[in-house]
Write a protein that holds these residues in place. Structure first.
Motif: not given
Length: 324
Positions: A97-106
């Motif tokens: 599985t793929l776990r973690g965080e993705l922080n995006i600024a738009a």
């Protein structure tokens, strides 16, 4: 102080608290963000300073000043936390599985397209925690400089050799007027006739405003009658109220154009065509989650172009779903 002694005295909690104080430039705001009391934040910083043997912050009146050791520590912490996040993601991959965080600024105009991308990403990687921050162009550039987000989605690629820009979708900017506006009946309306009306604009730092100002300068025209409104939504309402005219991204006004609440005159030079793209700092090491997001984006490019070039309609053919 020797390296083993420093390693024995530092804690990740201290570094987390420090990073928040450093970013917020305030003990009280850091405490609110972390859910701690201000004395608890002060205690963590004091213990960290004792471990380092150097002061990190200094108050002058009510202003918190960042000292040079804090700048050096902040740069190192970014690398440390990035490596820990990569380790966590790599370990999760070993379990399939793929776990973690993705922080995006738009940037604010991209808020109309980013949720569609996140929905597809969420459906494929439900264990990844997502966070989207909507900012203006100047704030997006500041986020890139501070490397506080994994990715930034914005228009008009910044001229900086330290950044990479991958276009993902055309951003067509249209002239917008209210239904029945005189320009809609004119045989050959021009930009000069458009700018005689009050032009409703975003704040300085907006990519849409920058594009319009650049175009009018190229046409040797001045924007003499402008009114600044804070959001694209406020501008749309302003045009519908006949407060003025505007230039907005097509994706921001598709529904209003289809329903007849707004209209677009045929002006030479329009649409102004730019592109939204994903911007990354070359020195920020991509995490497995970031790599997965970029890979999905490349797969989605044809679908996104079709989705936002067609007339908007309810979708009954979706092949994905997002579950909590």
């Amino acid at each position: 102080m020797t390296q083993p002694a420093l390693l024995n005295r530092l804690t990740f909690r201290q570094l987390q608290v420090f990073q928040t104080v450093y970013r917020q430039h305030s003990y009280s705001r850091a405490a609110a963000e972390l859910g701690l009391t201000q004395p608890a934040v002060s205690a963590q910083i004091r213990q960290l300073e004792q471990a380092l043997g150097q002061s990190l912050f200094k108050y002058a009146g009510k202003t918190l000043h960042v000292l040079p050791p804090a700048d050096a520590l902040a740069e190192s912490i970014g690398t440390i936390f990035s490596e820990v996040a990569s380790l966590q993601m790599a370990l999760s991959r070993l379990t399939g599985t793929l776990r973690g965080e993705l922080n995006i600024a738009a940037v604010s105009t991209a808020q109309y397209i980013v949720p569609h991308i996140l929905a597809r990403f969420r459906a494929r990687y439900p264990e990844v925690r997502l966070r989207l921050r909507v900012v203006n162009r100047n704030e997006a550039l500041a986020h890139l400089a501070e490397r506080c987000d994994d990715l930034v989605i914005m228009g008009m690629a910044p001229e900086d050799s330290d950044l990479t820009f991958m276009p993902i979708l055309h951003n067509d900017l249209l002239p917008i007027v209210w239904p029945g506006h005189p320009l809609l009946q004119a045989e050959q309306p021009g930009l000069a006739a458009f700018t005689r009306y009050q032009v409703l604009m975003r704040e300085p730092g907006s990519g849409t405003r920058l594009a319009l100002e650049t175009f009018t300068r190229q046409q040797q025209l001045a924007l003499d009658h402008t009114l600044e409104l804070g959001t694209s939504e406020a501008i749309k309402q302003g045009v519908m109220a006949r407060l003025g005219v505007a230039v907005l991204p097509r994706v921001a006004v598709q529904l209003e154009l289809q329903s007849g609440l707004l209209a677009t005159p045929k002006l030479p030079g329009f649409p102004l065509r730019h592109a939204w793209g994903v911007v990354q700092h070359r020195e920020r090491y991509p995490t497995p989650v970031t790599e997965a997001f970029m890979q999905l984006l490349r797969e989605l490019l044809p679908e996104l172009e079709q989705l936002f070039s067609d007339s908007l309609a309810p979708r009954s053919d979706a092949t994905f779903s997002c579950l909590p």
